[in-house]
Design a protein around this motif. Sequence first.
Motif, mmCIF file in Angstrom:
data_model
loop_
_atom_site.group_PDB
_atom_site.id
_atom_site.type_symbol
_atom_site.label_atom_id
_atom_site.label_comp_id
_atom_site.label_asym_id
_atom_site.label_seq_id
_atom_site.Cartn_x
_atom_site.Cartn_y
_atom_site.Cartn_z
ATOM 1 N N SER A 172 90.267 51.321 47.183
ATOM 2 C CA SER A 172 89.693 52.000 46.022
ATOM 3 C C SER A 172 89.875 53.509 46.131
ATOM 4 O O SER A 172 90.078 54.057 47.221
ATOM 5 N N GLN A 173 89.751 54.177 44.999
ATOM 6 C CA GLN A 173 89.866 55.633 44.973
ATOM 7 C C GLN A 173 88.776 56.277 45.813
ATOM 8 O O GLN A 173 89.028 57.249 46.541
ATOM 9 N N GLU A 174 87.566 55.735 45.742
ATOM 10 C CA GLU A 174 86.464 56.284 46.536
ATOM 11 C C GLU A 174 86.756 56.196 48.031
ATOM 12 O O GLU A 174 86.565 57.166 48.775
ATOM 13 N N THR A 175 87.251 55.041 48.472
ATOM 14 C CA THR A 175 87.590 54.884 49.887
ATOM 15 C C THR A 175 88.699 55.841 50.283
ATOM 16 O O THR A 175 88.653 56.449 51.355
ATOM 17 N N SER A 176 89.707 55.973 49.429
ATOM 18 C CA SER A 176 90.831 56.860 49.721
ATOM 19 C C SER A 176 90.371 58.302 49.897
ATOM 20 O O SER A 176 90.802 58.993 50.832
ATOM 21 N N VAL A 177 89.464 58.755 49.033
ATOM 22 C CA VAL A 177 88.955 60.130 49.115
ATOM 23 C C VAL A 177 88.164 60.332 50.408
ATOM 24 O O VAL A 177 88.338 61.336 51.118
ATOM 25 N N LEU A 178 87.320 59.378 50.722
ATOM 26 C CA LEU A 178 86.520 59.493 51.946
ATOM 27 C C LEU A 178 87.384 59.401 53.198
ATOM 28 O O LEU A 178 87.132 60.090 54.192
ATOM 29 N N TRP A 179 88.410 58.567 53.162
ATOM 30 C CA TRP A 179 89.342 58.464 54.292
ATOM 31 C C TRP A 179 90.065 59.785 54.512
ATOM 32 O O TRP A 179 90.242 60.226 55.653
ATOM 33 N N ASP A 180 90.470 60.440 53.416
ATOM 34 C CA ASP A 180 91.112 61.752 53.556
ATOM 35 C C ASP A 180 90.154 62.761 54.189
ATOM 36 O O ASP A 180 90.572 63.606 54.993
ATOM 37 N N LYS A 181 88.880 62.667 53.862
ATOM 38 C CA LYS A 181 87.899 63.548 54.488
ATOM 39 C C LYS A 181 87.757 63.244 55.974
ATOM 40 O O LYS A 181 87.600 64.161 56.795
ATOM 41 N N MET A 182 87.825 61.963 56.319
ATOM 42 C CA MET A 182 87.785 61.579 57.740
ATOM 43 C C MET A 182 88.920 62.243 58.500
ATOM 44 O O MET A 182 88.739 62.729 59.618
#
Length: 332
Positions: A172-182
């Motif tokens: 999902s887009q939400e997961t992708s954004v949070l993964w980039d923050k990780m």
Amino acid sequence: MPLLENTKNKNYMKEIKLIKNRSDIGAGTRGSDLGIDAIEIAAINQDDDYFNLYSFEDVQTENETIYNKVKNSFAKRIESVLNVCTRLSNSVEKNLKEEKYPIVLSGDHSSALGTISGIKAAYPNKTLGVVWIDAHADIHSPYTSPSGNIHGMPLAAALSSDNLKYKVNEVSQETSVLWDKMKNIGVEGKKVEFEHVVYFGVRDTEEPENGVIADEKIKNYTVEEVRFRGFKVCLDEAVNRLNDCDILYISFDVDSMDCDMISNGTGTPVPKGFDINEVKEIIHTFIETGKTKCFEVVEVNPTLDHKGNRMAEAAFDVLKSATESINKVELR
């Protein structure tokens, strides 16, 4: 907590600082949040005052989020893991800048991303090498993980690797954004290069991990290889592989040890691993280089231990041995 004079000697001019991170939300099985206490109990039962010798600090966890409905199924509880890793990164960075030697005691292995990020934030212009002692490669991303458990992803995040070549999940887009923050905790971008990662004991992997390990030529010193070729030969070779690295981090997952020989007291036990003395030898060899800046112990889960507190006792044995080596070596 008192800091006694024997935390220093004439060669070792930095204080050891214990950083306790009781987070277990990156794992698939609860209980590693109790691992640090189990290690402390092992010390108490041996009448060992180890935990009175060094100052410590606790990292704020978000273990209560285990009860939340999972929204990011390919990176479970990623927002909370991000928060905890960020706090751990800040703690490691602060202590390194204060010229202390952090020994990180963590629950699940997702913590390693926070530790690595903190080291890189403290030494942004130095080349970091990672010694990963583990039954698992922990190089999945949300795009490849079969479980969504983030304790299988810390190295991928530190390497800033999505491993899209072997993608199996639609994220999902939400997961992708949070993964980039990780991937951008501490400092932006990758913290370590593929060629500066060395595995010891990895023996339980999935196809996407096997693919990236082969493609990027990450060296895995298996238990069988080290015993066949000899520890000195393999360890000398491994040290040489990381010769270009200015600083080193050692991550010790207790599941690198043989669960049949020692205990099942860890979230993902795997047989045919190292024994305690073999792990000590690996760790001592890299500490002896004088390049290590941080040592971490993870994944003790006393709720799964069928031999009382045996895994925590083994972890304390390794922890104490590593600390003695750190105190004896003049660090660069």
